[in-house]
Design a protein around this motif. Structure first.
Motif, PDB file in Angstrom:
ATOM      1  N   GLU A   6     -67.508  -5.635  19.907  1.00 58.70           N
ATOM      2  CA  GLU A   6     -68.414  -4.524  20.225  1.00 58.70           C
ATOM      3  C   GLU A   6     -69.379  -4.961  21.325  1.00 58.70           C
ATOM      4  O   GLU A   6     -69.975  -6.038  21.261  1.00 58.70           O
ATOM      5  N   ALA A   7     -69.511  -4.118  22.341  1.00 64.94           N
ATOM      6  CA  ALA A   7     -70.354  -4.445  23.482  1.00 64.94           C
ATOM      7  C   ALA A   7     -71.273  -3.276  23.821  1.00 64.94           C
ATOM      8  O   ALA A   7     -70.927  -2.104  23.620  1.00 64.94           O
ATOM      9  N   LEU A   8     -72.434  -3.607  24.342  1.00 60.11           N
ATOM     10  CA  LEU A   8     -73.398  -2.634  24.836  1.00 60.11           C
ATOM     11  C   LEU A   8     -73.502  -2.769  26.347  1.00 60.11           C
ATOM     12  O   LEU A   8     -73.673  -3.871  26.865  1.00 60.11           O
ATOM     13  N   ILE A   9     -73.390  -1.637  27.041  1.00 60.78           N
ATOM     14  CA  ILE A   9     -73.700  -1.569  28.462  1.00 60.78           C
ATOM     15  C   ILE A   9     -74.897  -0.641  28.602  1.00 60.78           C
ATOM     16  O   ILE A   9     -74.839   0.516  28.198  1.00 60.78           O
ATOM     17  N   PHE A  10     -75.998  -1.170  29.141  1.00 62.33           N
ATOM     18  CA  PHE A  10     -77.127  -0.275  29.421  1.00 62.33           C
ATOM     19  C   PHE A  10     -77.319  -0.228  30.933  1.00 62.33           C
ATOM     20  O   PHE A  10     -77.291  -1.254  31.612  1.00 62.33           O
ATOM     21  N   TYR A  11     -77.460   0.992  31.455  1.00 63.49           N
ATOM     22  CA  TYR A  11     -77.419   1.163  32.897  1.00 63.49           C
ATOM     23  C   TYR A  11     -78.514   2.114  33.371  1.00 63.49           C
ATOM     24  O   TYR A  11     -79.041   2.930  32.608  1.00 63.49           O
ATOM     25  N   GLY A  12     -78.862   1.971  34.634  1.00 65.39           N
ATOM     26  CA  GLY A  12     -79.900   2.820  35.225  1.00 65.39           C
ATOM     27  C   GLY A  12     -80.562   2.103  36.387  1.00 65.39           C
ATOM     28  O   GLY A  12     -79.962   1.263  37.039  1.00 65.39           O
ATOM     29  N   GLY A  13     -81.814   2.450  36.625  1.00 57.53           N
ATOM     30  CA  GLY A  13     -82.530   1.831  37.727  1.00 57.53           C
ATOM     31  C   GLY A  13     -82.136   2.405  39.066  1.00 57.53           C
ATOM     32  O   GLY A  13     -81.759   3.573  39.178  1.00 57.53           O
ATOM     33  N   TRP A  14     -82.199   1.581  40.120  1.00 59.87           N
ATOM     34  CA  TRP A  14     -81.977   2.030  41.491  1.00 59.87           C
ATOM     35  C   TRP A  14     -80.583   2.625  41.664  1.00 59.87           C
ATOM     36  O   TRP A  14     -79.581   1.980  41.387  1.00 59.87           O
ATOM     37  N   ALA A  15     -80.524   3.860  42.159  1.00 64.84           N
ATOM     38  CA  ALA A  15     -79.249   4.575  42.258  1.00 64.84           C
ATOM     39  C   ALA A  15     -78.324   4.005  43.316  1.00 64.84           C
ATOM     40  O   ALA A  15     -77.103   4.221  43.261  1.00 64.84           O
ATOM     41  N   GLY A  16     -78.865   3.264  44.290  1.00 65.93           N
ATOM     42  CA  GLY A  16     -78.043   2.728  45.359  1.00 65.93           C
ATOM     43  C   GLY A  16     -76.960   1.771  44.906  1.00 65.93           C
ATOM     44  O   GLY A  16     -75.959   1.581  45.609  1.00 65.93           O
ATOM     45  N   HIS A  17     -77.130   1.176  43.741  1.00 66.42           N
ATOM     46  CA  HIS A  17     -76.107   0.291  43.193  1.00 66.42           C
ATOM     47  C   HIS A  17     -75.086   1.033  42.333  1.00 66.42           C
ATOM     48  O   HIS A  17     -74.239   0.393  41.706  1.00 66.42           O
ATOM     49  N   GLU A  18     -75.190   2.349  42.288  1.00 64.66           N
ATOM     50  CA  GLU A  18     -74.233   3.188  41.558  1.00 64.66           C
ATOM     51  C   GLU A  18     -74.051   2.714  40.111  1.00 64.66           C
ATOM     52  O   GLU A  18     -72.940   2.400  39.667  1.00 64.66           O
ATOM     53  N   PRO A  19     -75.153   2.666  39.356  1.00 58.91           N
ATOM     54  CA  PRO A  19     -75.075   2.076  38.012  1.00 58.91           C
ATOM     55  C   PRO A  19     -74.157   2.826  37.051  1.00 58.91           C
ATOM     56  O   PRO A  19     -73.456   2.191  36.254  1.00 58.91           O
ATOM     57  N   GLU A  20     -74.149   4.142  37.103  1.00 56.88           N
ATOM     58  CA  GLU A  20     -73.297   4.880  36.162  1.00 56.88           C
ATOM     59  C   GLU A  20     -71.821   4.638  36.447  1.00 56.88           C
ATOM     60  O   GLU A  20     -71.025   4.401  35.523  1.00 56.88           O
ATOM     61  N   ALA A  21     -71.464   4.671  37.727  1.00 56.27           N
ATOM     62  CA  ALA A  21     -70.065   4.405  38.086  1.00 56.27           C
ATOM     63  C   ALA A  21     -69.666   2.990  37.688  1.00 56.27           C
ATOM     64  O   ALA A  21     -68.578   2.760  37.152  1.00 56.27           O
ATOM     65  N   GLY A  22     -70.553   2.032  37.942  1.00 59.24           N
ATOM     66  CA  GLY A  22     -70.263   0.660  37.541  1.00 59.24           C
ATOM     67  C   GLY A  22     -70.122   0.513  36.048  1.00 59.24           C
ATOM     68  O   GLY A  22     -69.243  -0.215  35.556  1.00 59.24           O
ATOM     69  N   ALA A  23     -70.982   1.202  35.306  1.00 58.02           N
ATOM     70  CA  ALA A  23     -70.919   1.130  33.845  1.00 58.02           C
ATOM     71  C   ALA A  23     -69.585   1.653  33.324  1.00 58.02           C
ATOM     72  O   ALA A  23     -69.002   1.080  32.389  1.00 58.02           O
ATOM     73  N   GLN A  24     -69.093   2.724  33.924  1.00 59.97           N
ATOM     74  CA  GLN A  24     -67.814   3.286  33.480  1.00 59.97           C
ATOM     75  C   GLN A  24     -66.664   2.339  33.785  1.00 59.97           C
ATOM     76  O   GLN A  24     -65.741   2.181  32.981  1.00 59.97           O
ATOM     77  N   ILE A  25     -66.710   1.681  34.946  1.00 63.01           N
ATOM     78  CA  ILE A  25     -65.656   0.732  35.300  1.00 63.01           C
ATOM     79  C   ILE A  25     -65.660  -0.452  34.331  1.00 63.01           C
ATOM     80  O   ILE A  25     -64.608  -0.879  33.839  1.00 63.01           O
ATOM     81  N   VAL A  26     -66.840  -1.003  34.065  1.00 65.40           N
ATOM     82  CA  VAL A  26     -66.930  -2.138  33.148  1.00 65.40           C
ATOM     83  C   VAL A  26     -66.534  -1.711  31.731  1.00 65.40           C
ATOM     84  O   VAL A  26     -65.866  -2.460  31.007  1.00 65.40           O
ATOM     85  N   ALA A  27     -66.921  -0.514  31.340  1.00 62.20           N
ATOM     86  CA  ALA A  27     -66.543  -0.017  30.014  1.00 62.20           C
ATOM     87  C   ALA A  27     -65.026   0.056  29.870  1.00 62.20           C
ATOM     88  O   ALA A  27     -64.454  -0.375  28.856  1.00 62.20           O
ATOM     89  N   ASP A  28     -64.347   0.592  30.884  1.00 64.84           N
ATOM     90  CA  ASP A  28     -62.883   0.672  30.838  1.00 64.84           C
ATOM     91  C   ASP A  28     -62.270  -0.730  30.783  1.00 64.84           C
ATOM     92  O   ASP A  28     -61.292  -0.969  30.069  1.00 64.84           O
ATOM     93  N   MET A  29     -62.858  -1.645  31.538  1.00 65.64           N
ATOM     94  CA  MET A  29     -62.387  -3.028  31.558  1.00 65.64           C
ATOM     95  C   MET A  29     -62.459  -3.640  30.160  1.00 65.64           C
ATOM     96  O   MET A  29     -61.508  -4.292  29.687  1.00 65.64           O
ATOM     97  N   LEU A  30     -63.590  -3.442  29.494  1.00 65.80           N
ATOM     98  CA  LEU A  30     -63.767  -4.022  28.170  1.00 65.80           C
ATOM     99  C   LEU A  30     -62.924  -3.314  27.115  1.00 65.80           C
ATOM    100  O   LEU A  30     -62.398  -3.956  26.200  1.00 65.80           O
TER     101      LEU A  30
END
Length: 217
Positions: A6-30
């Motif tokens: 079980e893993a937690l991804i918490f995302y947000g902050g500066w939008a320029g790093h595309e945190p939501e898109a990154g979170a979805q990619i890492v989530a699929d990876m895990l």
């Protein structure tokens, strides 16, 4: 749920790093590696005692703040054995005023001279499972200049040419590392400015392997 899956991804902050898109990619990876995922778009979840039962926490939260209760609980969880892993500014430029967080991560971003440039990533430990089969490769992104803990185990580096900041010519900077914080395993890769960079196989493979190492899977 069983610890270790079980893993937690918490995302947000500066939008320029595309945190939501990154979170979805890492989530699929895990998920492909058998994890159950919890995704949260705030830091509030870090105050929850249940994070101590996780196997992995992935911060994707550039240039933000964290409450003392949240930070204290996160640090206790990692010291107790929960893995921590992440990439680029989402992990090592998350909470600039939280020095204990930086101590835990093993480094903090301070500059990327020239912004988006072409540079090379060199493998420092080819025998490490995270780097197995990966050779030096070109990268077009922000070349992170970081303040780092001398105790980190460096797996890959980059060398600054001095073109954009002459006084750092020849500086060899860690790009990928492992670290220990109490009983917790900590992994970081400075690659991955935007979600498109996950299309670089080396970047993606290094991160995936590092996160699994941090989670003891």
């Amino acid at each position: 749920m069983a610890k270790g899956k079980e893993a937690l991804i918490f995302y947000g902050g500066w939008a320029g790093h595309e945190p939501e898109a990154g979170a979805q990619i890492v989530a699929d990876m895990l998920r492909r590696n058998g994890f159950e995922l919890l995704l949260e778009n705030s830091t509030e979840v870090l105050a929850d005692p249940l994070i101590h039962d996780l196997s992995l926490i992935v911060p994707i939260f550039t240039m933000s703040t964290i409450e003392k209760e949240e930070l204290d609980n996160l640090c206790r969880a990692v010291r107790g054995g929960v893995g921590l892993g992440g990439y680029h500014g989402g992990m090592c430029d998350a909470f600039r005023n939280a020095t204990e967080y930086q101590f835990m991560c093993g480094g903090q971003w301070v500059a990327h001279p020239g912004n988006i440039i072409d540079y090379r990533v060199d493998v420092a430990k080819p025998d490490d499972p995270v780097m197995a089969g990966i050779e030096a490769f070109p990268c077009r992104s922000e070349q992170y200049y970081m303040h780092v803990d001398p105790a980190i185990e460096v797996l890959a580096t980059t060398t600054f040419t001095g073109q954009h900041a002459p006084w750092i010519e020849g500086v060899v900077m860690p790009v990928v590392w492992k670290h220990r914080y109490g009983e917790g395993r900590v992994f970081f890769s400075s690659l991955g400015h935007v979600a498109e960079e996950f299309e670089v196989p080396e970047m993606r493979n290094i991160l995936e392997r590092g996160l699994l190492w941090a989670a003891r899977v």
